[in-house]
Design a protein around this motif. Structure first.
Motif, PDB file in Angstrom:
ATOM      1  N   UNK A 146      32.831  43.461  41.535  1.00 24.56           N
ATOM      2  CA  UNK A 146      34.264  43.173  41.466  1.00 24.56           C
ATOM      3  C   UNK A 146      35.110  44.238  42.181  1.00 24.56           C
ATOM      4  N   UNK A 149      34.638  44.323  46.055  1.00 23.92           N
ATOM      5  CA  UNK A 149      35.198  43.150  46.732  1.00 23.92           C
ATOM      6  C   UNK A 149      36.726  43.218  46.733  1.00 23.92           C
ATOM      7  N   UNK A 150      37.283  43.660  45.628  1.00 23.61           N
ATOM      8  CA  UNK A 150      38.731  43.786  45.573  1.00 23.61           C
ATOM      9  C   UNK A 150      39.227  44.770  46.630  1.00 23.61           C
ATOM     10  N   UNK A 153      39.037  43.338  50.101  1.00 19.92           N
ATOM     11  CA  UNK A 153      40.120  42.396  50.377  1.00 19.92           C
ATOM     12  C   UNK A 153      41.405  43.137  50.773  1.00 19.92           C
ATOM     13  N   UNK A 181      19.422  36.181  41.144  1.00 21.71           N
ATOM     14  CA  UNK A 181      18.616  35.079  40.620  1.00 21.71           C
ATOM     15  C   UNK A 181      18.838  34.821  39.139  1.00 21.71           C
ATOM     16  N   UNK A 182      19.108  35.888  38.389  1.00 15.83           N
ATOM     17  CA  UNK A 182      19.332  35.605  36.978  1.00 15.83           C
ATOM     18  C   UNK A 182      20.810  35.429  36.665  1.00 15.83           C
ATOM     19  N   UNK A 183      21.635  35.347  37.726  1.00 17.92           N
ATOM     20  CA  UNK A 183      23.047  35.028  37.531  1.00 17.92           C
ATOM     21  C   UNK A 183      23.900  36.210  37.150  1.00 17.92           C
ATOM     22  N   UNK A 184      23.398  37.420  37.398  1.00 22.60           N
ATOM     23  CA  UNK A 184      24.167  38.602  37.038  1.00 22.60           C
ATOM     24  C   UNK A 184      24.745  39.341  38.235  1.00 22.60           C
ATOM     25  N   UNK A 185      24.636  38.732  39.422  1.00 19.42           N
ATOM     26  CA  UNK A 185      25.296  39.331  40.580  1.00 19.42           C
ATOM     27  C   UNK A 185      25.787  38.206  41.469  1.00 19.42           C
ATOM     28  N   UNK A 186      26.976  38.385  42.046  1.00 18.66           N
ATOM     29  CA  UNK A 186      27.526  37.332  42.895  1.00 18.66           C
ATOM     30  C   UNK A 186      26.636  37.121  44.121  1.00 18.66           C
ATOM     31  N   UNK A 187      26.519  35.880  44.515  1.00 17.02           N
ATOM     32  CA  UNK A 187      25.668  35.542  45.651  1.00 17.02           C
ATOM     33  C   UNK A 187      26.487  35.550  46.942  1.00 17.02           C
ATOM     34  N   UNK A 190      29.212  32.973  46.855  1.00 12.64           N
ATOM     35  CA  UNK A 190      30.342  33.425  46.040  1.00 12.64           C
ATOM     36  C   UNK A 190      31.251  34.348  46.847  1.00 12.64           C
ATOM     37  N   UNK A 193      33.154  32.510  49.543  1.00 17.08           N
ATOM     38  CA  UNK A 193      34.244  31.774  48.890  1.00 17.08           C
ATOM     39  C   UNK A 193      35.454  32.651  48.661  1.00 17.08           C
ATOM     40  N   UNK A 194      35.203  33.838  48.139  1.00 17.65           N
ATOM     41  CA  UNK A 194      36.292  34.690  47.704  1.00 17.65           C
ATOM     42  C   UNK A 194      36.987  35.386  48.867  1.00 17.65           C
ATOM     43  N   UNK A 195      36.212  35.957  49.782  1.00 19.14           N
ATOM     44  CA  UNK A 195      36.825  36.749  50.849  1.00 19.14           C
ATOM     45  C   UNK A 195      37.144  35.925  52.094  1.00 19.14           C
TER      46      UNK A 195
ATOM     47  N   UNK B  13      23.469  29.109  34.986  1.00 22.35           N
ATOM     48  CA  UNK B  13      23.768  30.511  35.175  1.00 22.35           C
ATOM     49  C   UNK B  13      24.455  31.073  33.950  1.00 22.35           C
ATOM     50  N   UNK B  15      24.529  34.090  33.304  1.00 15.43           N
ATOM     51  CA  UNK B  15      24.769  35.500  33.613  1.00 15.43           C
ATOM     52  C   UNK B  15      26.239  35.832  33.792  1.00 15.43           C
ATOM     53  N   UNK B  16      26.484  37.079  34.137  1.00 16.70           N
ATOM     54  CA  UNK B  16      27.851  37.597  34.183  1.00 16.70           C
ATOM     55  C   UNK B  16      28.548  37.333  35.507  1.00 16.70           C
ATOM     56  N   UNK B  17      27.827  36.722  36.455  1.00 16.72           N
ATOM     57  CA  UNK B  17      28.441  36.619  37.771  1.00 16.72           C
ATOM     58  C   UNK B  17      29.628  35.658  37.811  1.00 16.72           C
ATOM     59  N   UNK B  21      33.322  36.465  39.185  1.00 15.17           N
ATOM     60  CA  UNK B  21      33.961  35.648  40.222  1.00 15.17           C
ATOM     61  C   UNK B  21      35.353  35.197  39.762  1.00 15.17           C
ATOM     62  N   UNK B  24      37.745  38.124  39.740  1.00 16.88           N
ATOM     63  CA  UNK B  24      38.090  38.502  41.105  1.00 16.88           C
ATOM     64  C   UNK B  24      39.115  37.562  41.709  1.00 16.88           C
ATOM     65  N   UNK B  25      38.873  36.286  41.520  1.00 17.56           N
ATOM     66  CA  UNK B  25      39.790  35.286  42.056  1.00 17.56           C
ATOM     67  C   UNK B  25      41.219  35.565  41.611  1.00 17.56           C
ATOM     68  N   UNK B  28      42.691  38.919  42.917  1.00 14.52           N
ATOM     69  CA  UNK B  28      43.019  38.874  44.345  1.00 14.52           C
ATOM     70  C   UNK B  28      44.290  38.082  44.619  1.00 14.52           C
ATOM     71  N   UNK B  32      47.203  40.032  46.500  1.00 21.11           N
ATOM     72  CA  UNK B  32      47.668  39.559  47.801  1.00 21.11           C
ATOM     73  C   UNK B  32      49.152  39.243  47.780  1.00 21.11           C
TER      74      UNK B  32
END
Ligand code: ADP
Ligand code: MG
Lengths: 265, 92
Positions: A146, A149-150, A153, A181-187, A190, A193-195, B13, B15-17, B21, B24-25, B28, B32
């Motif tokens: 987080x 990425x912030x 941006x 893979x276990x969903x604990x880090x943005x892919x 993701x 999408x965000x940036x 999922x 998980x915490x991602x 996300x 962050x959205x 941001x 911005x």
């Protein structure tokens, strides 16, 4: 035709210096004339990452103060032809290099090199502003977290307003595949999408980077590491080749076979 | 059984991602536009005050957010109306 590229991130410790060293080496290994500028005055690192720390006589601030010629401050790599470093001072502060100074130096260097690549300091203050001043392109390095990425941006906005750099490219560094893979880090999806930036590549979190840095030999120069290959791919993309993203997942174990069997793979 | 396996092997999922996300959205959009969530709250309070002169609204259902598409940020307000008021006095 030469390019002046700044490598930046906002946040510290995400891998600007590592990226600068590796893409610089990678381009020079393919025969391009490359000069890397350390713009992190007071906290210089690029020299040690490249293994050139014992060879510095003059630096960027000496050039600016006209204590030497630009040519005299350039250090030539011993292994890779056509790779040069312009180090900065370790005992001065960021005010020693102004935006105008960087524009002048980059303007001179681009006459002689195919790539001028600038390692920017963290932050968005004067050091960063000088670092971007002479550049026409940018690579933004970030991590899939987080805060990083912030900050990325924010830097993207500043690149536009300060240096009119409109389409920076993104490198995601230190990706931990098992966490994605276990969903604990943005892919990657993701992050895209965000940036909304074009993705130049992804570097996994890899011990080989640390080992390479210990030795002062950037990982891209080694044959077999996964991060070295990731950097080579990035270099090829910079040259305009379309190279698919590597599969970073090397767990071809029971789990993956199971995933395939039940239709998730 | 398949369900359990799917969860174990990470299709859903948990998980915490996704939390990352979403946060962050939001952050941001505010970064911005240079508008903090706090500022938005103040704006919301003022809006309620002004609008209530004319219309009886459901304050609890009031939703004021910044939304972004590509390069534009919009202030989007969703204001449930209970009933219109006689406004002549207020307009005088
Ligand atoms: N892909 C990676 N895998 C493992 N360690 C890394 C990776 N990239 C960078 N590092 C390590 O992270 C630290 C910070 O990297 P550095 O390039 O100095 O960041 P910055 O210049 O942005 O401050 C260094 O110790 C470096 O060796
Ligand atoms: Mg650095």
């Amino acid at each position: 035709m030469s390019e002046v590229i700044v490598v930046t991130s906002g946040k510290g410790g995400v891998g600007k210096t590592t990226v600068t060293a590796n893409i610089g080496c990678g381009l020079a290994m393919l025969g391009y004339k490359v000069v890397l500028i350390d713009a992190d005055t007071g906290l210089r690192n690029l020299d040690v990452v490249l293994g050139m720390e014992n060879r510095i006589v003059f630096d960027l601030t000496d050039v600016i103060e006209e204590k030497c010629r630009l040519r005299q401050a350039l250090i030539k790599d011993r292994r890779i032809e056509e790779l040069f470093l312009l180090p900065t001072a370790q005992t001065k502060d960021k005010s020693a290099v102004t935006a105008k100074d960087m524009q002048d130096v980059c303007g001179q260097l681009r006459e002689h090199f195919d790539y001028v690549i600038i390692d920017s300091p963290a932050g968005i203050e004067q050091g960063f502003q000088s670092a971007v001043a002479g550049a026409e392109k940018a690579i933004v390095v970030t991590a899939a977290e987080v805060a990083a990425v912030r900050d990325a941006d924010r830097v993207v906005g500043l690149l536009d307003s300060l240096a009119e750099i409109r389409d920076p490219k993104l490198i995601i560094n230190r990706l931990r595949v098992h966490m994605v893979q276990r969903g604990d880090m943005m892919s990657l999806e993701d992050m895209h999408d965000i940036l909304g930036l074009e993705l130049l590549g992804v570097i996994p979190d890899d011990e080989s980077v640390v080992v390479a840095t210990n030795r002062g030999e950037p990982v891209v120069t080694s044959e077999n590491s996964i991060s070295g290959r990731a950097f080579k791919n990035i270099v090829r993309r910079m040259l305009g080749e379309s190279v698919p993203l590597m599969n970073l997942d090397h767990r071809e174990g029971v789990f993956n076979r199971l995933r395939k069997i039940i239709g998730l793979g | 059984m398949l369900d359990f396996l799917a969860r174990l092997l990470g299709r859903e999922c948990p998980g915490s991602k996704n939390v990352a996300k979403e946060r962050l959205r939001l952050v941001l959009v505010h970064d911005r536009a240079d508008v903090s969530p706090q500022l938005l709250q103040l704006l919301k309070n003022d809006m309620v005050e002004v609008i209530s002169k004319y219309i009886e609204i459901d304050e609890k259902g009031l939703d004021v957010t910044l939304e972004r598409d590509d390069n534009q940020v919009a202030l989007v307000a969703n204001i449930p109306v209970k009933k219109m008021k006689r406004v002549a006095g207020n307009l005088a």
